[in-house]
Scaffold this active site. Structure first.
Site, PDB file in Angstrom:
ATOM      1  N   ARG A 125      -0.912  -9.030  12.901  1.00 32.35           N
ATOM      2  CA  ARG A 125      -1.433  -7.997  11.994  1.00 32.35           C
ATOM      3  C   ARG A 125      -2.272  -8.621  10.877  1.00 32.35           C
ATOM      4  O   ARG A 125      -3.270  -8.036  10.450  1.00 32.35           O
ATOM      5  CB  ARG A 125      -0.279  -7.165  11.428  1.00 32.35           C
ATOM      6  CG  ARG A 125       0.259  -6.169  12.460  1.00 32.35           C
ATOM      7  CD  ARG A 125       1.703  -5.781  12.196  1.00 32.35           C
ATOM      8  NE  ARG A 125       1.883  -5.142  10.916  1.00 32.35           N
ATOM      9  CZ  ARG A 125       3.015  -5.213  10.201  1.00 32.35           C
ATOM     10  NH1 ARG A 125       4.042  -5.922  10.656  1.00 32.35           N
ATOM     11  NH2 ARG A 125       3.118  -4.585   9.079  1.00 32.35           N
TER      12      ARG A 125
ATOM     13  N   LYS B 190       0.837  -1.211   0.000  1.00 29.04           N
ATOM     14  CA  LYS B 190       0.000   0.000   0.000  1.00 29.04           C
ATOM     15  C   LYS B 190       0.870   1.258   0.000  1.00 29.04           C
ATOM     16  O   LYS B 190       0.587   2.213  -0.713  1.00 29.04           O
ATOM     17  CB  LYS B 190      -0.933   0.022   1.224  1.00 29.04           C
ATOM     18  CG  LYS B 190      -1.899  -1.144   1.278  1.00 29.04           C
ATOM     19  CD  LYS B 190      -2.852  -1.038   2.465  1.00 29.04           C
ATOM     20  CE  LYS B 190      -2.163  -1.129   3.819  1.00 29.04           C
ATOM     21  NZ  LYS B 190      -1.637  -2.469   4.132  1.00 29.04           N
TER      22      LYS B 190
ATOM     23  N   ARG C 282      11.228  -2.433  10.877  1.00 27.29           N
ATOM     24  CA  ARG C 282      10.183  -1.989  11.808  1.00 27.29           C
ATOM     25  C   ARG C 282      10.037  -2.973  12.954  1.00 27.29           C
ATOM     26  O   ARG C 282      10.122  -4.175  12.745  1.00 27.29           O
ATOM     27  CB  ARG C 282       8.858  -1.854  11.055  1.00 27.29           C
ATOM     28  CG  ARG C 282       8.602  -0.438  10.584  1.00 27.29           C
ATOM     29  CD  ARG C 282       7.430  -0.346   9.665  1.00 27.29           C
ATOM     30  NE  ARG C 282       6.219  -0.989  10.173  1.00 27.29           N
ATOM     31  CZ  ARG C 282       5.062  -0.947   9.543  1.00 27.29           C
ATOM     32  NH1 ARG C 282       4.947  -0.300   8.396  1.00 27.29           N
ATOM     33  NH2 ARG C 282       4.001  -1.540  10.038  1.00 27.29           N
TER      34      ARG C 282
ATOM     35  N   ARG D 201      11.492  -6.183   4.236  1.00 30.13           N
ATOM     36  CA  ARG D 201      11.255  -4.738   4.203  1.00 30.13           C
ATOM     37  C   ARG D 201      12.209  -4.000   5.130  1.00 30.13           C
ATOM     38  O   ARG D 201      12.460  -4.408   6.259  1.00 30.13           O
ATOM     39  CB  ARG D 201       9.808  -4.450   4.620  1.00 30.13           C
ATOM     40  CG  ARG D 201       9.557  -2.955   4.814  1.00 30.13           C
ATOM     41  CD  ARG D 201       8.104  -2.621   4.751  1.00 30.13           C
ATOM     42  NE  ARG D 201       7.381  -2.970   5.960  1.00 30.13           N
ATOM     43  CZ  ARG D 201       6.074  -2.788   6.112  1.00 30.13           C
ATOM     44  NH1 ARG D 201       5.360  -2.292   5.137  1.00 30.13           N
ATOM     45  NH2 ARG D 201       5.484  -3.124   7.234  1.00 30.13           N
TER      46      ARG D 201
ATOM     47  N   ARG E 105      -9.815   0.979   8.933  1.00 34.56           N
ATOM     48  CA  ARG E 105      -9.426  -0.410   9.204  1.00 34.56           C
ATOM     49  C   ARG E 105     -10.494  -1.197   9.943  1.00 34.56           C
ATOM     50  O   ARG E 105     -10.310  -2.379  10.222  1.00 34.56           O
ATOM     51  CB  ARG E 105      -8.160  -0.457  10.042  1.00 34.56           C
ATOM     52  CG  ARG E 105      -6.943  -0.003   9.289  1.00 34.56           C
ATOM     53  CD  ARG E 105      -5.717  -0.642   9.852  1.00 34.56           C
ATOM     54  NE  ARG E 105      -4.564   0.069   9.382  1.00 34.56           N
ATOM     55  CZ  ARG E 105      -3.410  -0.523   9.064  1.00 34.56           C
ATOM     56  NH1 ARG E 105      -3.270  -1.810   9.204  1.00 34.56           N
ATOM     57  NH2 ARG E 105      -2.420   0.188   8.631  1.00 34.56           N
TER      58      ARG E 105
HETATM   59  P1  ADP Z   1       0.669  -2.361   8.045  1.00 33.72           P
HETATM   60  O1  ADP Z   1      -0.426  -1.990   7.119  1.00 33.72           O
HETATM   61  O2  ADP Z   1       1.819  -2.967   7.340  1.00 33.72           O
HETATM   62  O3  ADP Z   1       0.225  -3.165   9.233  1.00 33.72           O
HETATM   63  P2  ADP Z   1       0.957   0.393   8.987  1.00 33.72           P
HETATM   64  O4  ADP Z   1       2.218   1.159   8.965  1.00 33.72           O
HETATM   65  O5  ADP Z   1      -0.124   0.855   8.079  1.00 33.72           O
HETATM   66  O6  ADP Z   1       1.371  -1.098   8.661  1.00 33.72           O
HETATM   67  O7  ADP Z   1       0.381   0.317  10.480  1.00 33.72           O
HETATM   68  C1  ADP Z   1       1.212  -0.024  11.549  1.00 33.72           C
HETATM   69  C2  ADP Z   1       0.429  -0.072  12.851  1.00 33.72           C
HETATM   70  O8  ADP Z   1      -0.142   1.225  13.123  1.00 33.72           O
HETATM   71  C3  ADP Z   1      -0.760  -1.012  12.882  1.00 33.72           C
HETATM   72  O9  ADP Z   1      -0.381  -2.340  13.199  1.00 33.72           O
HETATM   73  C4  ADP Z   1      -1.618  -0.371  13.992  1.00 33.72           C
HETATM   74  O10 ADP Z   1      -1.095  -0.645  15.264  1.00 33.72           O
HETATM   75  C5  ADP Z   1      -1.425   1.108  13.723  1.00 33.72           C
HETATM   76  N1  ADP Z   1      -2.444   1.636  12.793  1.00 33.72           N
HETATM   77  C6  ADP Z   1      -2.253   2.016  11.509  1.00 33.72           C
HETATM   78  N2  ADP Z   1      -3.403   2.439  10.946  1.00 33.72           N
HETATM   79  C7  ADP Z   1      -4.354   2.317  11.898  1.00 33.72           C
HETATM   80  C8  ADP Z   1      -5.763   2.558  11.956  1.00 33.72           C
HETATM   81  N3  ADP Z   1      -6.452   3.037  10.903  1.00 33.72           N
HETATM   82  N4  ADP Z   1      -6.405   2.307  13.115  1.00 33.72           N
HETATM   83  C9  ADP Z   1      -5.760   1.834  14.178  1.00 33.72           C
HETATM   84  N5  ADP Z   1      -4.455   1.568  14.201  1.00 33.72           N
HETATM   85  C10 ADP Z   1      -3.748   1.794  13.088  1.00 33.72           C
END
Ligand code: ADP
Ligand code: ZN
Length: 213
Positions: free
Chosen positions: A171, A15, A160, A127, A90
């Site tokens: 996740r 993404k 990360r 990554r 999400r």
């Molecule tokens: P990925 O999509 O690879 O899991 P992101 O960088 O998008 O990684 O998100 C990392 C973390 O940030 C998630 O595991 C969550 O803890 C938090 N996070 C990201 N977006 C949201 C969201 N919309 N609502 C709640 N937590 C979020």
């Protein structure tokens, strides 16, 4: 009239990488909620302190905290013509929150980037991200010119904390249980396009160009 593109898909499907390429092409800012949260944690802001533990465990951060960050970012001037959204919504509650952001005349596309668990796990474990600017690399597919160093800003490349096998599994679970069910809502609106995202970036972008403009 704003153009809003929502990127859906499991963690690691690309993404951020796809979003960043589209952002350049369409001249719209990429708003990554994960990046906003990681910045908040790095700066140890009020929201960052509260979010840190959820993120480490691979759990969703409480909706109201995430929305506060997002809303603040969306109201900045550079997002007035639209934006590309990575990592929001999400879950069901965040869908409702996002509905309040839309205004008359907004044009919305939702792309669902799809790929198998096998590809996702391979991508996440290879990554690396730039500690300074957040640029994303893949040790095999998108390696930096100089090992461990960001091409764009010279920052240090790190893994990360949530890209460990156990947290990746968590996740993926959250994606399947909380995020996948909300795709139906966007499908019913006629906004959703499914995009096969296992091939290299240029191929994925070709598929996207056919449906999103
Ligand atoms: P990925 O999509 O690879 O899991 P992101 O960088 O998008 O990684 O998100 C990392 C973390 O940030 C998630 O595991 C969550 O803890 C938090 N996070 C990201 N977006 C949201 C969201 N919309 N609502 C709640 N937590 C979020
Ligand atoms: Zn960098």
């Amino acid at each position: 009239m704003r153009k809003i593109i929502i990127a859906f898909g499991p963690p690691g499907i690309g993404k951020g990488t796809v979003g960043s390429a589209l952002s350049k092409e369409m001249k719209l800012p990429l708003i990554s909620v994960g990046d906003l949260l990681r910045d908040a944690v790095k700066n140890q802001s009020g929201i960052g302190k509260k979010a840190e533990n959820y993120m480490k465990k691979g759990e969703l951060v409480p909706d109201s905290l995430v929305f506060e960050l997002l809303n603040e970012r969306i109201s900045q001037k550079d997002a007035s013509a639209g934006f590309i959204l990575d990592g929001f919504p999400r879950n069901q509650q965040q869908v409702i929150m996002l509905e309040k952001v839309f205004i008359d005349g907004d044009i919305c596309f939702a792309m669902n980037l799809e790929g198998s668990d096998k590809v996702i796990i391979e991508r996440l474990s290879n990554r690396r991200i730039c500690e300074k600017c957040g640029a994303i690399y893949h040790l095999v597919n998108i390696p930096p010119e100089k090992e461990g160093i960001c091409d764009k800003c010279g920052g240090k490349l790190i893994q990360r904390v949530d890209d460990s096998p156990q947290i990746i599994a968590k996740r993926l679970d959250v994606f399947k249980n909380d995020t996948k069910p909300i795709l139906d809502f966007y499908k019913k609106k006629g906004w959703l396009y499914s995009i096969f995202a296992e091939d290299k970036l240029s191929e994925t972008l070709k598929l996207i160009h056919k449906v999103i403009h």
